[in-house]
Scaffold this motif. Structure first.
Motif, PDB file in Angstrom:
ATOM      1  N   GLY A   1      -9.760  62.132  56.176  1.00  0.00           N
ATOM      2  CA  GLY A   1      -9.222  63.123  55.204  1.00  0.00           C
ATOM      3  C   GLY A   1      -7.686  62.942  55.022  1.00  0.00           C
TER       4      GLY A   1
ATOM      5  N   SER B   1      -6.789  52.926  62.052  1.00  0.00           N
ATOM      6  CA  SER B   1      -5.637  53.506  60.899  1.00  0.00           C
ATOM      7  C   SER B   1      -4.452  53.199  61.325  1.00  0.00           C
ATOM      8  CB  SER B   1      -6.122  54.988  60.736  1.00  0.00           C
ATOM      9  OG  SER B   1      -4.909  55.609  60.027  1.00  0.00           O
TER      10      SER B   1
ATOM     11  N   ASP C   1       5.669  66.382  54.386  1.00  0.00           N
ATOM     12  CA  ASP C   1       5.881  65.010  53.987  1.00  0.00           C
ATOM     13  C   ASP C   1       4.936  64.144  54.962  1.00  0.00           C
ATOM     14  OD1 ASP C   1       9.321  65.158  53.064  1.00  0.00           O
ATOM     15  OD2 ASP C   1       7.525  65.136  51.989  1.00  0.00           O
TER      16      ASP C   1
HETATM   17  C1  LIG Z   1      -4.275  56.853  55.672  1.00  0.00           C
HETATM   18  C2  LIG Z   1      -3.558  58.096  56.381  1.00  0.00           C
HETATM   19  O1  LIG Z   1      -3.707  59.306  55.702  1.00  0.00           O
HETATM   20  C3  LIG Z   1      -3.336  60.395  56.355  1.00  0.00           C
HETATM   21  O2  LIG Z   1      -1.909  60.069  56.340  1.00  0.00           O
HETATM   22  P1  LIG Z   1      -0.792  60.256  55.119  1.00  0.00           P
HETATM   23  O3  LIG Z   1      -0.450  58.818  54.609  1.00  0.00           O
HETATM   24  O4  LIG Z   1       0.443  60.884  55.450  1.00  0.00           O
HETATM   25  O5  LIG Z   1      -1.716  61.198  54.002  1.00  0.00           O
HETATM   26  P2  LIG Z   1      -1.791  61.429  52.734  1.00  0.00           P
HETATM   27  O6  LIG Z   1      -2.375  60.471  51.915  1.00  0.00           O
HETATM   28  O7  LIG Z   1      -2.465  62.683  52.387  1.00  0.00           O
HETATM   29  O8  LIG Z   1      -0.326  62.002  52.255  1.00  0.00           O
HETATM   30  C4  LIG Z   1       0.785  60.892  51.879  1.00  0.00           C
HETATM   31  C5  LIG Z   1       1.903  61.672  51.586  1.00  0.00           C
HETATM   32  O9  LIG Z   1       1.713  62.102  50.060  1.00  0.00           O
HETATM   33  C6  LIG Z   1       2.254  63.343  49.747  1.00  0.00           C
HETATM   34  N1  LIG Z   1       1.454  63.725  48.924  1.00  0.00           N
HETATM   35  C7  LIG Z   1       1.996  64.220  47.501  1.00  0.00           C
HETATM   36  N2  LIG Z   1       0.979  64.993  46.946  1.00  0.00           N
HETATM   37  C8  LIG Z   1      -0.093  64.903  47.581  1.00  0.00           C
HETATM   38  C9  LIG Z   1      -1.443  65.457  47.330  1.00  0.00           C
HETATM   39  O10 LIG Z   1      -1.475  65.959  46.241  1.00  0.00           O
HETATM   40  N3  LIG Z   1      -2.160  65.179  48.153  1.00  0.00           N
HETATM   41  C10 LIG Z   1      -2.127  64.582  49.493  1.00  0.00           C
HETATM   42  N4  LIG Z   1      -3.093  64.273  50.279  1.00  0.00           N
HETATM   43  N5  LIG Z   1      -0.722  63.911  49.611  1.00  0.00           N
HETATM   44  C11 LIG Z   1       0.165  64.153  48.677  1.00  0.00           C
HETATM   45  C12 LIG Z   1       2.014  64.063  51.399  1.00  0.00           C
HETATM   46  O11 LIG Z   1       3.213  65.003  51.095  1.00  0.00           O
HETATM   47  C13 LIG Z   1       2.527  62.805  52.253  1.00  0.00           C
HETATM   48  O12 LIG Z   1       3.872  62.669  52.236  1.00  0.00           O
HETATM   49  C14 LIG Z   1      -3.944  60.597  57.525  1.00  0.00           C
HETATM   50  O13 LIG Z   1      -5.325  60.792  57.429  1.00  0.00           O
HETATM   51  C15 LIG Z   1      -3.627  59.490  58.351  1.00  0.00           C
HETATM   52  O14 LIG Z   1      -4.445  59.678  59.516  1.00  0.00           O
HETATM   53  C16 LIG Z   1      -4.094  58.368  57.920  1.00  0.00           C
HETATM   54  O15 LIG Z   1      -4.770  57.551  58.350  1.00  0.00           O
END
Ligand SMILES: C[C@H]1O[C@H](OP(=O)(O)OP(=O)(O)OC[C@H]2O[C@@H](n3cnc4c(=O)[nH]c(N)nc43)[C@H](O)[C@@H]2O)[C@@H](O)[C@@H](O)C1=O
Ligand SMILES: NC(=O)C1=CN([C@@H]2O[C@H](COP(=O)(O)OP(=O)(O)OC[C@H]3O[C@@H](n4cnc5c(N)ncnc54)[C@H](OP(=O)(O)O)[C@@H]3O)[C@@H](O)[C@H]2O)C=CC1
Length: 322
Positions: free
Chosen positions: A68, A108, A279
């Protein structure tokens, strides 16, 4: 060769299965084994033991996990650490107990400390504090690497680990709250464009940077690493630093990503930030030179990949209501 693909209905597992099915059609002597989550709960030790004893695969691709985005990881930490540890322990141990010679598991990029020199090399592992929003999941993924290395060292198995960067593409999870950023923004910008809204709000500052690899590239990289002969894999890794980064080697800011998604979906309004949302890690660009030296690099560019994913979303969007 009998290959078990764990997580075959997921985004990555599905892409890997499609490639192996194509190989089979082209004449490869392979039998593909799959089970849905309902048929086989990989957190259940007895079910996995009985399954492996009955099927006795020659190779296992572990693409099943509790997965997720930042909000899901931050909200359900116990689920992320427990389910992923159990899946890894059950599948890796029962593979060994049933004579599986080769296994590939997916970790990951979050396994790396939140503040290490960028791009992050494989030897940055365990050199610093993890990102709090996904530390439980990261601990489980690090344990997966160490499980494979430990069985290789003690039992002579050939269990391999690839560390994907952020992935996206057909079959992704488009849940408005629990998904990763790229599918979340595709859905939100699409719905805003359809409803003629004047503003889309993105989470956080928009300043963090992320690297995005298309799932078809990930599937190719996974099979590339699985197919490597043992000597080549051993020559390019260390028995106690055996994982391999998989990415594009370039990143964009979340705001730049939002602007790319707005362009693809035809949204022309304002993009605003919600600073109350986390973030997460400010940057997690991976050094992909280890895999490049072994002969593989990514090929699908982000703009083209977003377009393809949006087209897939449009065809399948009725599955994502709610
Ligand atoms: C693959 C990777 O994926 C996760 O880590 P993450 O990359 O931080 O996750 P993310 O894709 O949800 O967010 C990336 C960025 O994006 C910004 N953001 C803006 N607007 C939305 C939005 O609407 N949804 C989400 N989810 N993020 C948002 C949010 O604020 C953050 O800065 C973990 O599963 C980790 O364990 C992992 O393996
Ligand atoms: N997506 C990404 O951005 C990234 C993914 N990864 C890793 O790649 C791998 C694949 O991820 P991805 O394809 O995106 O994830 P998905 O959520 O799309 O697929 C995961 C699959 O695992 C299955 N699964 C989950 N729990 C169980 C269980 N207890 N028993 C049996 N099956 C189970 C799910 O089935 P069901 O849905 O029916 O529960 C689903 O089919 C994972 O290891 C993930 O950690 C790594 C970095 C980035």
């Amino acid at each position: 060769m009998r290959i078990y693909i764990a997580g075959h209905r997921g985004m990555v597992g599905g892409a890997i299965l499609r490639r192996l099915q194509a190989r089979k059609v082209a004449g490869a002597a392979i039998d593909l084994i799959t089970r849905t989550h309902a048929e086989l709960d990989l957190t259940d030790q007895r079910q996995v033991a009985d399954f492996m004893a009955a099927e006795k695969p020659d190779a296992v691709i572990l693409a099943a996990a509790k997965v997720g985005g930042i909000h899901a990881n931050n909200t359900y930490p116990a689920d992320f650490i427990y389910e992923n540890l159990m899946i890894e322990c059950n599948v890796i141990h029962q593979a060994f107990a049933n004579g599986v010679t080769r296994l590939l598991q997916l970790g990951s990029s979050c396994i790396y400390p939140k503040a290490v020199p960028q791009p992050m090399k494989e030897d940055a592992l365990l050199t610093g504090t993890l990102e709090p929003t996904n530390e439980p999941y990261a601990i489980a993924k690090i344990a997966g690497i160490k499980l494979c290395e430990s069985y290789n060292r003690q039992h002579g198995t050939d269990y391999r680990s690839v560390m994907p960067t952020n992935l996206y593409g057909p079959g992704d999870n488009f849940h408005p709250e629990n998904s990763h950023v790229l599918p979340a923004l595709i859905r939100r910008f699409h719905e805003a464009a359809q409803q003629g809204l004047e503003e889309v709000v993105i989470w956080g500052s928009g300043k963090p940077r992320r690297e995005f690899l298309h799932v078809d590239d990930m599937a190719e990289a996974s099979l590339f690493v699985l197919d490597l002969d043992k000597a080549t894999y051993a020559a390019n890794t260390d028995p106690m630093l055996s994982h391999i980064n998989v990415g594009t080697g370039s990143d964009v800011s979340i705001m730049e990503l939002a602007q790319m998604v707005a362009k693809v979906t035809g949204f022309q309004g304002r993009i605003s930030n919600d600073p109350s949302k986390p973030d997460g890690t400010m940057r997690k660009l991976m050094d992909v030179s280890r895999l490049a030296e072994m002969g593989w690099t990514a090929s699908i560019g982000l703009e083209q990949g977003i377009k393809e994913t949006y087209d897939w979303f449009l065809i399948n969007q009725d599955n994502f209501r709610g």
